[in-house]
Design an enzyme around this catalytic site. Structure first.
Site: not given
Length: 271
Positions: A65, A67, A127, A176, A197, A227-228
């Site tokens: 990712e 960001k 995203k 998601e 997530n 994710e995460s």
């Protein structure tokens, strides 16, 4: 979802998103949207990228990712160059790249998406907090191969509409979920690419048990992306053994001194 509490982070983000979109729509008459869509870059196949078996077979599929900041971590990498970072991700073995395009809380833009698409050969995920068909079209115009659709941010009817529109635009929807009711609806929708997530979007807390709990409920013919919250190669190996096909990772890569080296360590198990 919590009418009596203070607005959650998700609700705040969605409220700002609505007002920004109203403003943005004014600059895009229908004919202009049609012209831009006709000239959009061809779509890249994310399934081929994620499911490719590497010789040696120790590489773990990671969507890396891009960001600059986030509500949970604050400033992460404010001065990043999206194109340059995308190239280092591609060299480090990423299978796809996730670009945070939300402006207010993540410091992103659709221009970042375009820059990443032009700079590397990998599939690119837009995203964002997508709540309207206009955003799906803009994602396609700016080169997205995948779009994130967050079940928690959408009514069931709207999720279905946006899912079908993304498919119509030849993009892959990454849908998601973070609890069982959301998952049940997404499975009924027929989504092939499902993101779990581990971050609760209302509280921002991360719990990897979210993936542990939901994974057994998902048919084996779906592709699950967790994710995460992932920081180590050992965590990725553990969850891959449970049946996770790929991982979407941002924070731990971006917060390291050398994102390319950190990603290489996660993907290949070495620095």
């Amino acid at each position: 979802r919590n009418p009596f509490n203070m607005p959650t982070v998700l609700e705040k983000i969605l409220a700002q998103k609505r007002s920004r979109l109203e403003e943005k729509r004014k600059g895009f008459p229908v004919q202009e949207l049609e012209r831009l869509l006709a000239n959009a870059e061809p779509v890249r196949d994310v399934f081929a990228a994620l499911l490719r078996q590497d010789p040696g077979a120790i590489a773990i599929p990671v969507i890396a990712e891009i960001k600059r900041k986030s509500p949970s971590a604050g400033e992460i990498r404010p001065g990043l160059d999206p194109a340059q970072l995308a190239q280092s991700y591609a060299q480090a073995g990423a299978r796809a790249i996730s670009v945070l395009t939300e402006e207010d809380h993540f410091g992103g833009s659709l221009e970042d998406l375009t820059a990443v698409k032009k700079s590397c050969h990998l599939p690119v995920l837009c995203k964002d907090f997508i709540i309207s068909s206009f955003q799906v079209l803009l994602a396609r115009i700016h080169g997205a191969d995948l779009v994130l659709l967050i079940a928690a941010a959408l009514s069931e009817k709207r999720l279905e509409e946006l899912y079908l529109l993304a498919r119509e635009m030849m993009m892959t929807p990454l849908v998601e979920v973070h609890d069982r009711p959301e998952l049940e609806h997404v499975l009924a929708l027929g989504a092939r690419l499902i993101g779990i997530n581990n971050r609760n979007l209302s509280t921002l807390e991360v719990n990897l048990d979210t993936t542990r709990d939901l994974l057994p409920l998902i048919p084996k013919d779906r592709i699950v992306i967790s994710e995460s919250g992932f920081k180590t190669r050992a965590e990725l190996e553990e969850f891959q053994n449970l049946g996770v096909k790929a991982f979407l990772i941002g924070g731990s890569i971006l917060a390291s001194g050398d994102p390319g080296a950190k990603l290489r360590e996660l993907v290949h198990g070495q620095g």
